[in-house]
Write a protein that holds these residues in place. Sequence first.
Motif, PDB file in Angstrom:
ATOM      1  N   LYS A   1      -2.919  54.009  11.450  1.00 22.48           N
ATOM      2  CA  LYS A   1      -2.349  53.233  10.522  1.00 22.48           C
ATOM      3  C   LYS A   1      -0.975  52.455  11.004  1.00 22.48           C
ATOM      4  O   LYS A   1      -0.088  53.407  11.267  1.00 22.48           O
ATOM      5  CB  LYS A   1      -2.382  53.533   9.083  1.00 22.48           C
ATOM      6  CG  LYS A   1      -3.766  54.028   8.657  1.00 22.48           C
ATOM      7  CD  LYS A   1      -3.548  54.583   7.275  1.00 22.48           C
ATOM      8  CE  LYS A   1      -4.937  54.983   6.748  1.00 22.48           C
ATOM      9  NZ  LYS A   1      -4.932  55.651   5.291  1.00 22.48           N
TER      10      LYS A   1
ATOM     11  N   GLY B   1       2.814  42.967   4.578  1.00 20.97           N
ATOM     12  CA  GLY B   1       3.602  43.481   5.668  1.00 20.97           C
ATOM     13  C   GLY B   1       3.769  42.363   6.575  1.00 20.97           C
ATOM     14  O   GLY B   1       3.836  42.452   7.910  1.00 20.97           O
TER      15      GLY B   1
ATOM     16  N   SER C   1       1.885  49.895   9.825  1.00 22.11           N
ATOM     17  CA  SER C   1       2.596  49.285   8.588  1.00 22.11           C
ATOM     18  C   SER C   1       4.102  48.668   8.945  1.00 22.11           C
ATOM     19  O   SER C   1       4.782  49.068   9.785  1.00 22.11           O
ATOM     20  CB  SER C   1       2.487  49.770   7.348  1.00 22.11           C
ATOM     21  OG  SER C   1       3.347  51.015   7.408  1.00 22.11           O
TER      22      SER C   1
END
Length: 416
Positions: free
Chosen positions: A6, A59, A8
């Motif tokens: 992940k 984001g 971000s």
Amino acid sequence: MKQELKVSFYLKREQSLSKTHVDSSRIYPIVGKIIIGNSIAQFGSKLSVSENLWNVKSGRAIGKSKIAVELNREINKINLSIHSHYKDILDRTGEVTALQVKNAFQGIATAQKTLLVLFEEMMQEFHSRIGIDRAPSTYFKYITAYKNLKRFLKEKYNVEDIPLSQLDLPFIEAYDFNLRVERKLKSESIVSIVALLQKAVRIALHRNLITHPPFYGYKIEKPEFQIRSLSAEEFERLMSTPIESSSQSFIRDLFVFAAFTGLSYADLKGFVWKDIIQEEDGSLWIFKSRQKTDITFNVKLLDIPIRIIEKYKGISGTGKDDPVFVVLSHRRITDALKAVAKHCGIATKISYHVARHTFASQLCLSQGVPIESVSRMMGHRNIQTTQRYARVNNEKIGSDMKQLSNRLVGKFNFPE
């Protein structure tokens, strides 16, 4: 188990800045976060954006302005690069952490070096010394060992490489089982392959890349050393059998020369005129360094090897750097030796290493030459190596006991 990646991005605001005093036009640096399983790593993106252009949930920058489009393009490029490094490390090692991906993305060398990468460095270092103090033939052993290790990692663990920290005794034993049982390699080949893996491990320990010796508790099954010397009768027959073919006669003469001097094939091929030194008493000696170990050795030239040198003198020149003999390739000379042995009625498989064995056993040790002298003449590091070449036969034992019997006459009194 495969761990999901992940990535971000968020704005890095000062901690002291209260939300009630947020300036929507203020510019903040964009920071990235990598999450893989329980591991987290943050990194600076070198990008920045104003508060009013940033979407916290996505984001990314808001809108289709030139600033927003270019900013999102750079963020997407970073995201793509991180995913690419993640996949590469996972494919090679089977596991990955957020810090490893961050280091790879930022071009920082990770302290977690992998096995095959270290092995490749070891090979490159060896290759750079070929022609100086390393032989090309030995480099092929490195190539073979590398290919076997790479194949094993793919077949056993389905990875391209593994971190050095994963090397342990079960891995070593599984590799031995793979070579010995699954691939059915000969013991000599297994010893050679595993020895190079042990060398890589020693380098890793020396560089503090690993903290424990993974080979501790492992003992390789070494093959029983095979004596490959010609018998006295076989050697005599090889020298005395007439050979009409000039090429085969030359090959036979080179073998005999090696048997009287202990030179290996590589040393014979690199044997030049400046290696022959004449002492004050007129005797001729070979002063040379072994190509394999770079250990200096010297051996006196007896009558037969001197006659062989004179027989072929001048064919390749007589300059100090000219070869004494024009030696064929290893494959051609091996095939020719088989024909010579068959012609002489010798069943023993002969090679130039057999000549070295014959020098040690038949021409030196069996004739009473001290093993310390033989070791020096053969360029061995220690006498233990020379002892493996020694062919102690009944004839030698009988001769030794006869000399002992003569020395003991009258030394002891035994009552009737």
